[in-house]
Write an enzyme that holds these catalytic residues in place. Structure first.
Site, PDB file in Angstrom:
ATOM      1  N   GLU A 173     -59.914  -1.194   3.237  1.00 50.49           N
ATOM      2  CA  GLU A 173     -59.051  -1.419   2.069  1.00 50.49           C
ATOM      3  C   GLU A 173     -59.558  -0.758   0.792  1.00 50.49           C
ATOM      4  O   GLU A 173     -59.997  -1.447  -0.149  1.00 50.49           O
ATOM      5  CB  GLU A 173     -58.882  -2.924   1.817  1.00 50.49           C
ATOM      6  CG  GLU A 173     -58.135  -3.638   2.908  1.00 50.49           C
ATOM      7  CD  GLU A 173     -57.691  -5.052   2.497  1.00 50.49           C
ATOM      8  OE1 GLU A 173     -58.046  -5.512   1.401  1.00 50.49           O
ATOM      9  OE2 GLU A 173     -56.966  -5.673   3.282  1.00 50.49           O
ATOM     10  N   GLU A 363     -56.211  -6.159  10.288  1.00 51.52           N
ATOM     11  CA  GLU A 363     -56.432  -7.499   9.720  1.00 51.52           C
ATOM     12  C   GLU A 363     -55.095  -8.165   9.462  1.00 51.52           C
ATOM     13  O   GLU A 363     -54.151  -7.512   9.006  1.00 51.52           O
ATOM     14  CB  GLU A 363     -57.163  -7.449   8.365  1.00 51.52           C
ATOM     15  CG  GLU A 363     -58.658  -7.350   8.431  1.00 51.52           C
ATOM     16  CD  GLU A 363     -59.307  -7.484   7.051  1.00 51.52           C
ATOM     17  OE1 GLU A 363     -58.770  -8.208   6.188  1.00 51.52           O
ATOM     18  OE2 GLU A 363     -60.353  -6.850   6.854  1.00 51.52           O
TER      19      GLU A 363
HETATM   20  C1  NOJ Z   1     -59.095  -8.322   3.284  1.00 52.97           C
HETATM   21  C2  NOJ Z   1     -60.565  -8.050   3.340  1.00 52.97           C
HETATM   22  O1  NOJ Z   1     -60.802  -6.911   4.119  1.00 52.97           O
HETATM   23  C3  NOJ Z   1     -61.379  -9.206   3.884  1.00 52.97           C
HETATM   24  O2  NOJ Z   1     -62.717  -8.944   3.637  1.00 52.97           O
HETATM   25  C4  NOJ Z   1     -60.909 -10.499   3.267  1.00 52.97           C
HETATM   26  O3  NOJ Z   1     -61.709 -11.581   3.654  1.00 52.97           O
HETATM   27  C5  NOJ Z   1     -59.470 -10.726   3.644  1.00 52.97           C
HETATM   28  N1  NOJ Z   1     -58.680  -9.664   3.060  1.00 52.97           N
HETATM   29  C6  NOJ Z   1     -58.898 -12.070   3.177  1.00 52.97           C
HETATM   30  O4  NOJ Z   1     -58.879 -12.108   1.794  1.00 52.97           O
END
Ligand code: NOJ
Length: 452
Positions: A173, A363
Protein backbone atom coordinates in the site's frame (compact mmCIF):
# COMPACT_ATOMS: atom_id res chain seq x y z
CA UNK A 1 -25.59 -8.55 -3.43
CA UNK A 2 -27.44 -10.70 -0.95
CA UNK A 3 -26.39 -9.94 2.59
CA UNK A 4 -25.03 -12.89 4.49
CA UNK A 5 -25.90 -15.34 1.77
CA UNK A 6 -23.41 -17.98 2.80
CA UNK A 7 -24.10 -20.30 -0.10
CA UNK A 8 -20.69 -20.14 -1.61
CA UNK A 9 -17.71 -22.34 -1.00
CA UNK A 10 -14.06 -22.29 -1.93
CA UNK A 11 -14.87 -24.71 -4.75
CA UNK A 12 -16.74 -21.97 -6.61
CA UNK A 13 -13.45 -20.12 -7.07
CA UNK A 14 -11.81 -23.03 -8.90
CA UNK A 15 -9.23 -25.50 -7.77
CA UNK A 16 -6.14 -23.41 -8.52
CA UNK A 17 -7.39 -20.38 -6.60
CA UNK A 18 -4.84 -19.33 -3.96
CA UNK A 19 -6.24 -18.98 -0.44
CA UNK A 20 -3.95 -17.15 1.88
CA UNK A 21 -3.63 -15.31 5.11
CA UNK A 22 -1.43 -12.25 5.59
CA UNK A 23 0.55 -10.51 8.30
CA UNK A 24 3.45 -8.05 8.59
CA UNK A 25 6.77 -7.94 10.44
CA UNK A 26 6.18 -4.80 12.49
CA UNK A 27 2.69 -5.93 13.43
CA UNK A 28 3.49 -9.52 14.45
CA UNK A 29 7.14 -10.30 15.05
CA UNK A 30 8.01 -8.44 18.22
CA UNK A 31 11.65 -9.19 19.22
CA UNK A 32 12.23 -5.55 18.37
CA UNK A 33 15.82 -5.45 19.64
CA UNK A 34 16.72 -9.12 19.71
CA UNK A 35 19.48 -10.92 17.79
CA UNK A 36 20.87 -7.73 16.30
CA UNK A 37 17.70 -6.17 14.91
CA UNK A 38 17.86 -2.39 14.48
CA UNK A 39 14.97 -0.09 15.36
CA UNK A 40 12.36 0.65 12.72
CA UNK A 41 10.47 3.92 12.36
CA UNK A 42 7.56 2.25 14.16
CA UNK A 43 9.75 1.34 17.14
CA UNK A 44 10.94 4.95 17.27
CA UNK A 45 7.48 6.44 16.71
CA UNK A 46 6.00 4.30 19.48
CA UNK A 47 8.65 5.61 21.86
CA UNK A 48 8.49 9.26 20.99
CA UNK A 49 4.99 10.08 19.85
CA UNK A 50 1.72 10.09 21.71
CA UNK A 51 -0.19 9.15 18.60
CA UNK A 52 -0.48 5.43 19.32
CA UNK A 53 -3.56 4.59 21.36
CA UNK A 54 -2.87 3.41 24.88
CA UNK A 55 0.82 4.18 24.40
CA UNK A 56 1.12 0.68 22.92
CA UNK A 57 4.45 -0.42 21.46
CA UNK A 58 5.22 -3.13 18.92
CA UNK A 59 8.12 -4.46 21.05
CA UNK A 60 6.65 -7.90 21.65
CA UNK A 61 3.47 -7.82 19.55
CA UNK A 62 2.49 -11.46 18.83
CA UNK A 63 6.03 -12.68 19.44
CA UNK A 64 5.94 -14.34 16.04
CA UNK A 65 9.74 -14.23 16.12
CA UNK A 66 9.72 -17.00 18.72
CA UNK A 67 6.34 -18.59 17.99
CA UNK A 68 6.42 -18.83 14.20
CA UNK A 69 6.31 -22.63 14.23
CA UNK A 70 3.09 -22.76 16.22
CA UNK A 71 1.60 -19.90 14.23
CA UNK A 72 2.34 -21.60 10.94
CA UNK A 73 0.68 -24.74 12.27
CA UNK A 74 -2.40 -22.59 12.82
CA UNK A 75 -2.22 -21.34 9.22
CA UNK A 76 -2.19 -24.97 8.18
CA UNK A 77 -4.97 -25.95 10.57
CA UNK A 78 -7.26 -23.27 9.16
CA UNK A 79 -6.68 -24.68 5.68
CA UNK A 80 -4.80 -21.80 4.03
CA UNK A 81 -2.22 -22.75 1.44
CA UNK A 82 -0.50 -19.35 1.20
CA UNK A 83 1.24 -17.40 3.94
CA UNK A 84 1.99 -13.76 3.20
CA UNK A 85 4.49 -12.11 5.54
CA UNK A 86 6.92 -9.21 5.32
CA UNK A 87 10.63 -8.91 5.95
CA UNK A 88 11.83 -6.38 8.47
CA UNK A 89 14.49 -4.33 6.70
CA UNK A 90 16.07 -3.41 10.05
CA UNK A 91 16.35 -7.09 11.03
CA UNK A 92 18.39 -7.77 7.89
CA UNK A 93 20.30 -4.46 7.89
CA UNK A 94 20.13 -2.92 11.38
CA UNK A 95 21.31 0.45 10.03
CA UNK A 96 19.40 0.15 6.78
CA UNK A 97 22.73 0.13 4.94
CA UNK A 98 26.09 -1.29 5.98
CA UNK A 99 26.57 -4.69 7.50
CA UNK A 100 24.18 -7.59 7.22
CA UNK A 101 22.75 -9.20 10.33
CA UNK A 102 23.19 -12.97 9.84
CA UNK A 103 20.69 -13.76 12.59
CA UNK A 104 18.08 -11.73 10.78
CA UNK A 105 18.74 -13.56 7.52
CA UNK A 106 18.50 -16.88 9.34
CA UNK A 107 15.21 -16.05 10.99
CA UNK A 108 13.42 -15.73 7.66
CA UNK A 109 15.12 -18.91 6.45
CA UNK A 110 13.53 -20.68 9.39
CA UNK A 111 10.11 -19.22 8.59
CA UNK A 112 10.39 -20.13 4.91
CA UNK A 113 11.66 -23.65 5.65
CA UNK A 114 8.80 -24.20 8.06
CA UNK A 115 6.28 -23.07 5.44
CA UNK A 116 7.77 -25.43 2.90
CA UNK A 117 7.79 -28.30 5.39
CA UNK A 118 4.08 -27.74 6.04
CA UNK A 119 3.21 -27.42 2.36
CA UNK A 120 2.38 -23.71 2.67
CA UNK A 121 3.49 -21.37 -0.12
CA UNK A 122 5.34 -18.29 1.19
CA UNK A 123 4.67 -14.84 -0.29
CA UNK A 124 7.26 -12.31 0.80
CA UNK A 125 6.40 -8.62 1.10
CA UNK A 126 9.60 -6.60 0.91
CA UNK A 127 8.29 -3.41 2.47
CA UNK A 128 5.37 -3.26 4.87
CA UNK A 129 5.95 0.19 6.36
CA UNK A 130 8.88 -0.41 8.73
CA UNK A 131 11.78 1.62 7.41
CA UNK A 132 14.98 1.31 9.50
CA UNK A 133 15.09 4.22 11.92
CA UNK A 134 18.73 4.90 11.04
CA UNK A 135 17.66 5.67 7.48
CA UNK A 136 14.88 7.92 8.70
CA UNK A 137 17.52 9.95 10.51
CA UNK A 138 18.99 10.63 7.07
CA UNK A 139 15.64 11.69 5.67
CA UNK A 140 14.18 8.25 4.98
CA UNK A 141 11.92 8.10 1.93
CA UNK A 142 12.47 11.82 1.30
CA UNK A 143 16.18 11.25 0.63
CA UNK A 144 17.19 10.72 -2.97
CA UNK A 145 19.52 7.90 -1.84
CA UNK A 146 16.66 5.83 -0.49
CA UNK A 147 16.40 4.08 -3.84
CA UNK A 148 19.98 2.89 -3.58
CA UNK A 149 19.37 1.72 -0.01
CA UNK A 150 16.17 -0.07 -0.93
CA UNK A 151 17.71 -1.72 -3.98
CA UNK A 152 20.51 -3.14 -1.88
CA UNK A 153 18.04 -4.50 0.67
CA UNK A 154 16.03 -6.13 -2.13
CA UNK A 155 19.18 -7.60 -3.66
CA UNK A 156 20.19 -9.15 -0.34
CA UNK A 157 16.73 -10.68 0.13
CA UNK A 158 16.61 -11.99 -3.43
CA UNK A 159 20.03 -13.60 -3.08
CA UNK A 160 19.22 -15.09 0.32
CA UNK A 161 15.75 -16.48 -0.37
CA UNK A 162 15.31 -16.51 -4.14
CA UNK A 163 16.02 -20.20 -4.54
CA UNK A 164 13.25 -21.09 -2.07
CA UNK A 165 10.67 -18.36 -2.59
CA UNK A 166 9.14 -17.55 -5.96
CA UNK A 167 6.35 -15.18 -4.87
CA UNK A 168 7.35 -11.62 -4.15
CA UNK A 169 5.40 -8.48 -3.30
CA UNK A 170 7.48 -5.32 -3.55
CA UNK A 171 5.46 -2.78 -1.54
CA UNK A 172 2.48 -2.80 0.74
CA UNK A 173 0.00 0.00 0.00
CA UNK A 174 2.28 2.83 -1.14
CA UNK A 175 -0.52 5.39 -0.89
CA UNK A 176 -1.20 4.31 2.69
CA UNK A 177 2.26 4.78 4.11
CA UNK A 178 3.21 7.83 2.05
CA UNK A 179 0.05 9.80 2.84
CA UNK A 180 -0.24 8.84 6.50
CA UNK A 181 3.47 8.97 7.26
CA UNK A 182 4.68 11.86 5.11
CA UNK A 183 1.68 14.11 4.42
CA UNK A 184 -0.71 13.81 7.35
CA UNK A 185 1.90 12.77 9.91
CA UNK A 186 -0.48 10.43 11.72
CA UNK A 187 1.72 7.38 11.08
CA UNK A 188 5.47 6.89 11.47
CA UNK A 189 7.63 8.80 10.88
CA UNK A 190 5.09 11.57 11.50
CA UNK A 191 6.19 13.96 8.74
CA UNK A 192 3.81 16.39 7.13
CA UNK A 193 3.39 18.63 4.13
CA UNK A 194 3.94 18.60 0.41
CA UNK A 195 7.67 19.20 0.67
CA UNK A 196 7.90 15.72 2.17
CA UNK A 197 5.01 14.04 0.38
CA UNK A 198 5.99 14.87 -3.21
CA UNK A 199 9.56 13.51 -3.18
CA UNK A 200 8.41 10.52 -1.15
CA UNK A 201 5.77 9.61 -3.74
CA UNK A 202 8.40 9.73 -6.43
CA UNK A 203 11.02 7.71 -4.55
CA UNK A 204 8.47 5.12 -3.52
CA UNK A 205 7.14 4.76 -7.06
CA UNK A 206 10.70 4.28 -8.28
CA UNK A 207 11.43 1.77 -5.53
CA UNK A 208 8.42 -0.23 -6.61
CA UNK A 209 9.63 -0.60 -10.19
CA UNK A 210 13.34 -0.97 -9.46
CA UNK A 211 12.77 -3.45 -6.64
CA UNK A 212 10.70 -5.56 -9.00
CA UNK A 213 13.40 -5.44 -11.65
CA UNK A 214 15.95 -6.72 -9.16
CA UNK A 215 13.73 -9.65 -8.25
CA UNK A 216 13.18 -10.37 -11.93
CA UNK A 217 16.91 -10.45 -12.61
CA UNK A 218 17.89 -12.46 -9.53
CA UNK A 219 15.06 -14.94 -9.01
CA UNK A 220 14.37 -17.40 -11.79
CA UNK A 221 10.63 -18.05 -12.33
CA UNK A 222 9.66 -15.34 -9.88
CA UNK A 223 5.99 -14.39 -9.65
CA UNK A 224 6.13 -10.68 -8.87
CA UNK A 225 3.46 -8.34 -7.63
CA UNK A 226 2.94 -5.23 -5.60
CA UNK A 227 -0.10 -4.15 -3.63
CA UNK A 228 -2.42 -1.15 -3.76
CA UNK A 229 -5.09 -0.05 -1.34
CA UNK A 230 -8.27 0.76 -3.23
CA UNK A 231 -11.61 2.29 -2.32
CA UNK A 232 -14.64 3.15 -4.39
CA UNK A 233 -14.92 6.94 -4.14
CA UNK A 234 -18.55 8.01 -4.07
CA UNK A 235 -19.59 11.67 -4.59
CA UNK A 236 -21.85 12.87 -1.78
CA UNK A 237 -24.31 14.37 -4.24
CA UNK A 238 -24.74 14.73 -7.97
CA UNK A 239 -23.57 18.34 -7.84
CA UNK A 240 -20.64 18.89 -10.18
CA UNK A 241 -18.52 20.23 -7.32
CA UNK A 242 -18.89 17.00 -5.34
CA UNK A 243 -18.25 14.89 -8.42
CA UNK A 244 -15.03 16.82 -9.14
CA UNK A 245 -13.94 16.54 -5.52
CA UNK A 246 -14.53 12.77 -5.62
CA UNK A 247 -12.48 12.60 -8.79
CA UNK A 248 -9.51 14.32 -7.13
CA UNK A 249 -9.64 11.91 -4.22
CA UNK A 250 -9.90 9.00 -6.64
CA UNK A 251 -6.70 10.19 -8.32
CA UNK A 252 -4.89 10.21 -5.00
CA UNK A 253 -6.27 7.06 -3.44
CA UNK A 254 -6.64 4.78 -6.45
CA UNK A 255 -4.56 6.05 -9.33
CA UNK A 256 -1.44 7.72 -7.99
CA UNK A 257 0.79 4.65 -7.78
CA UNK A 258 -0.73 2.18 -10.19
CA UNK A 259 -0.59 4.43 -13.26
CA UNK A 260 3.18 5.00 -13.18
CA UNK A 261 3.61 1.26 -12.66
CA UNK A 262 1.60 0.61 -15.79
CA UNK A 263 3.78 2.96 -17.81
CA UNK A 264 1.33 5.87 -17.88
CA UNK A 265 3.40 8.19 -15.69
CA UNK A 266 1.63 10.02 -12.87
CA UNK A 267 -2.06 10.76 -13.46
CA UNK A 268 -2.80 13.90 -15.44
CA UNK A 269 -5.77 16.15 -14.81
CA UNK A 270 -5.66 19.81 -15.74
CA UNK A 271 -7.70 21.10 -12.86
CA UNK A 272 -5.69 19.45 -10.08
CA UNK A 273 -2.49 21.39 -9.64
CA UNK A 274 -1.08 19.03 -7.04
CA UNK A 275 -0.33 16.83 -10.03
CA UNK A 276 1.63 19.54 -11.79
CA UNK A 277 3.92 19.67 -8.81
CA UNK A 278 4.31 15.93 -8.93
CA UNK A 279 5.17 16.07 -12.60
CA UNK A 280 7.96 18.44 -11.74
CA UNK A 281 9.26 15.74 -9.44
CA UNK A 282 9.12 13.42 -12.44
CA UNK A 283 11.25 15.99 -14.31
CA UNK A 284 8.71 16.29 -17.10
CA UNK A 285 8.36 12.60 -17.82
CA UNK A 286 12.05 11.83 -17.70
CA UNK A 287 11.40 8.96 -15.32
CA UNK A 288 8.24 7.55 -16.87
CA UNK A 289 10.03 4.47 -18.18
CA UNK A 290 11.88 3.89 -14.94
CA UNK A 291 8.60 3.97 -13.03
CA UNK A 292 7.16 1.14 -15.07
CA UNK A 293 7.31 -2.57 -14.41
CA UNK A 294 5.46 -5.41 -16.02
CA UNK A 295 4.09 -7.04 -12.87
CA UNK A 296 2.88 -10.64 -13.01
CA UNK A 297 0.07 -9.74 -10.67
CA UNK A 298 -1.39 -6.72 -8.95
CA UNK A 299 -2.41 -7.06 -5.32
CA UNK A 300 -5.59 -5.20 -4.43
CA UNK A 301 -6.43 -4.49 -0.79
CA UNK A 302 -9.91 -3.37 0.05
CA UNK A 303 -11.54 -2.36 3.32
CA UNK A 304 -14.14 0.39 2.74
CA UNK A 305 -15.64 2.88 0.29
CA UNK A 306 -15.22 6.63 0.79
CA UNK A 307 -17.93 9.28 0.32
CA UNK A 308 -16.57 12.68 -0.66
CA UNK A 309 -17.92 16.22 -0.85
CA UNK A 310 -16.37 19.46 -2.03
CA UNK A 311 -14.72 21.44 0.76
CA UNK A 312 -12.85 24.66 0.06
CA UNK A 313 -11.29 24.66 3.49
CA UNK A 314 -9.18 21.60 2.85
CA UNK A 315 -6.00 22.62 1.07
CA UNK A 316 -4.77 20.98 -2.13
CA UNK A 317 -7.56 18.50 -2.64
CA UNK A 318 -10.52 20.77 -1.71
CA UNK A 319 -12.48 17.77 -0.60
CA UNK A 320 -13.46 16.05 2.60
CA UNK A 321 -14.90 12.73 3.62
CA UNK A 322 -18.50 12.47 4.76
CA UNK A 323 -17.91 9.99 7.57
CA UNK A 324 -20.02 6.82 7.74
CA UNK A 325 -21.06 7.70 11.31
CA UNK A 326 -22.96 10.71 10.04
CA UNK A 327 -24.76 8.69 7.39
CA UNK A 328 -26.11 5.82 9.48
CA UNK A 329 -24.64 3.06 7.35
CA UNK A 330 -23.29 -0.29 8.55
CA UNK A 331 -19.71 -0.03 9.71
CA UNK A 332 -16.97 -1.96 11.45
CA UNK A 333 -15.63 -0.96 14.85
CA UNK A 334 -12.90 0.90 13.02
CA UNK A 335 -15.72 3.18 11.82
CA UNK A 336 -15.22 1.97 8.27
CA UNK A 337 -18.32 1.61 6.09
CA UNK A 338 -19.21 -1.96 5.16
CA UNK A 339 -20.16 -2.14 1.50
CA UNK A 340 -19.23 -5.23 -0.46
CA UNK A 341 -20.77 -3.76 -3.64
CA UNK A 342 -18.04 -1.14 -3.57
CA UNK A 343 -15.46 -3.90 -3.43
CA UNK A 344 -16.96 -5.43 -6.56
CA UNK A 345 -17.11 -2.01 -8.27
CA UNK A 346 -13.50 -1.11 -7.53
CA UNK A 347 -12.21 -4.52 -8.65
CA UNK A 348 -14.07 -4.08 -11.94
CA UNK A 349 -12.75 -0.55 -12.30
CA UNK A 350 -9.12 -1.51 -11.69
CA UNK A 351 -9.43 -4.41 -14.10
CA UNK A 352 -10.17 -1.93 -16.88
CA UNK A 353 -6.55 -0.80 -16.84
CA UNK A 354 -4.65 -2.22 -19.74
CA UNK A 355 -1.57 -4.08 -18.61
CA UNK A 356 -2.92 -5.82 -15.52
CA UNK A 357 -2.55 -9.53 -16.14
CA UNK A 358 -3.68 -11.07 -12.89
CA UNK A 359 -5.15 -9.80 -9.64
CA UNK A 360 -4.77 -11.21 -6.17
CA UNK A 361 -6.78 -9.77 -3.31
CA UNK A 362 -3.80 -9.48 -1.00
CA UNK A 363 -5.77 -8.07 1.97
CA UNK A 364 -9.38 -7.79 3.09
CA UNK A 365 -10.80 -8.01 6.58
CA UNK A 366 -12.41 -6.17 9.48
CA UNK A 367 -12.02 -5.10 13.08
CA UNK A 368 -14.88 -5.85 15.42
CA UNK A 369 -14.76 -5.69 19.20
CA UNK A 370 -14.50 -9.39 19.89
CA UNK A 371 -15.30 -10.92 23.20
CA UNK A 372 -13.43 -13.97 24.41
CA UNK A 373 -15.83 -15.95 26.61
CA UNK A 374 -15.07 -19.43 27.92
CA UNK A 375 -12.54 -20.04 25.18
CA UNK A 376 -14.87 -18.92 22.37
CA UNK A 377 -14.96 -15.82 20.20
CA UNK A 378 -18.28 -15.77 18.45
CA UNK A 379 -17.45 -13.10 15.84
CA UNK A 380 -20.50 -13.36 13.63
CA UNK A 381 -20.04 -9.87 12.22
CA UNK A 382 -16.61 -10.74 10.88
CA UNK A 383 -17.95 -13.95 9.31
CA UNK A 384 -20.69 -11.90 7.71
CA UNK A 385 -18.12 -9.39 6.45
CA UNK A 386 -16.02 -12.13 4.85
CA UNK A 387 -19.04 -13.81 3.28
CA UNK A 388 -20.25 -10.61 1.67
CA UNK A 389 -16.83 -9.64 0.42
CA UNK A 390 -16.02 -13.08 -0.92
CA UNK A 391 -19.24 -12.95 -2.89
CA UNK A 392 -18.09 -9.67 -4.40
CA UNK A 393 -14.81 -11.29 -5.43
CA UNK A 394 -16.59 -14.29 -6.91
CA UNK A 395 -19.00 -12.13 -8.86
CA UNK A 396 -16.14 -10.14 -10.41
CA UNK A 397 -14.23 -13.34 -11.12
CA UNK A 398 -17.22 -14.98 -12.78
CA UNK A 399 -17.61 -11.92 -14.98
CA UNK A 400 -14.10 -12.39 -16.32
CA UNK A 401 -11.76 -10.54 -13.98
CA UNK A 402 -8.64 -12.67 -13.75
CA UNK A 403 -8.52 -13.00 -9.96
CA UNK A 404 -6.09 -15.66 -8.85
CA UNK A 405 -6.32 -15.52 -5.10
CA UNK A 406 -7.66 -14.04 -1.89
CA UNK A 407 -5.61 -13.43 1.26
CA UNK A 408 -7.49 -12.63 4.45
CA UNK A 409 -6.26 -9.89 6.74
CA UNK A 410 -5.10 -11.15 9.17
CA UNK A 411 -3.95 -14.41 10.74
CA UNK A 412 -4.17 -13.13 14.30
CA UNK A 413 -4.85 -9.95 16.25
CA UNK A 414 -1.75 -7.82 16.05
CA UNK A 415 -0.30 -4.32 16.36
CA UNK A 416 -2.72 -2.21 14.34
CA UNK A 417 -0.41 0.78 13.91
CA UNK A 418 -1.77 3.88 15.68
CA UNK A 419 -4.75 1.88 16.94
CA UNK A 420 -2.39 -0.23 19.04
CA UNK A 421 -3.48 -3.72 20.09
CA UNK A 422 -7.17 -3.07 20.62
CA UNK A 423 -8.20 -2.98 16.98
CA UNK A 424 -8.47 -6.69 16.42
CA UNK A 425 -8.57 -7.89 12.79
CA UNK A 426 -7.46 -11.49 13.37
CA UNK A 427 -9.02 -14.85 12.62
CA UNK A 428 -7.29 -15.84 15.81
CA UNK A 429 -7.64 -14.00 19.11
CA UNK A 430 -4.41 -13.10 20.92
CA UNK A 431 -4.17 -12.43 24.63
CA UNK A 432 -1.27 -9.99 24.58
CA UNK A 433 -0.45 -10.66 28.25
CA UNK A 434 -0.04 -14.40 27.93
CA UNK A 435 0.32 -14.78 24.14
CA UNK A 436 -2.46 -17.36 24.26
CA UNK A 437 -4.03 -17.88 20.84
CA UNK A 438 -7.73 -18.76 20.48
CA UNK A 439 -9.19 -19.49 17.08
CA UNK A 440 -12.22 -17.26 16.56
CA UNK A 441 -15.40 -18.56 14.98
CA UNK A 442 -14.36 -16.69 11.81
CA UNK A 443 -11.22 -18.84 11.75
CA UNK A 444 -13.32 -21.99 12.04
CA UNK A 445 -15.66 -20.57 9.42
CA UNK A 446 -12.72 -20.22 7.01
CA UNK A 447 -11.54 -23.73 7.84
CA UNK A 448 -14.95 -25.14 6.91
CA UNK A 449 -15.28 -22.89 3.88
CA UNK A 450 -11.89 -24.03 2.58
CA UNK A 451 -12.35 -27.69 3.35
CA UNK A 452 -15.20 -28.27 0.89
C1 NOJ B 1 -3.72 -2.35 5.46
C2 NOJ B 1 -2.34 -2.58 5.98
O1 NOJ B 1 -1.56 -3.18 4.99
C3 NOJ B 1 -2.29 -3.43 7.24
O2 NOJ B 1 -1.01 -3.35 7.77
C4 NOJ B 1 -3.36 -2.97 8.20
O3 NOJ B 1 -3.28 -3.65 9.42
C5 NOJ B 1 -4.71 -3.16 7.56
N1 NOJ B 1 -4.78 -2.29 6.40
C6 NOJ B 1 -5.89 -2.84 8.48
O4 NOJ B 1 -5.88 -1.50 8.81
Amino acid sequence: MALNDGNISAKDFGKDFKWGVAMAAAQNEGAHNIDGKGASIWDAFAKSSSKIKGGHKPNIACDFYHRYKDDLLLVKALGFSVFRFSISWARILPDGTGSINKDGINFYHRVIDECIKLGITPYITLYHWDLPHELEKKGGWTNYYVNKWFNRFVTICAEAYGDKVKNWIILNEPFGFTSLGYMLGSHAPGKTGLSNFLPVIHHVALAQAEGAQIIRSKVPQAYIGTTFSCSEIIPFSDKQKDIDAANRVDILMNRLFIEPTLGKGYPTEDSFNFLEKLHMENKAWKYTKRLQFDFDFIGLQYYFPVTIRHNNLVPIVNASEVKPATRKVPRTDMGWEIKADSFYNIIKKMWQYEGIKEIIITENGAFFKDELKSGIVNDVERIDYFQQHLQAVLKAKNEGVNIKGYFAWTLMDNFEWTEGFNARFGLIHVDFETQLRTIKDSGYWFRDFLSV
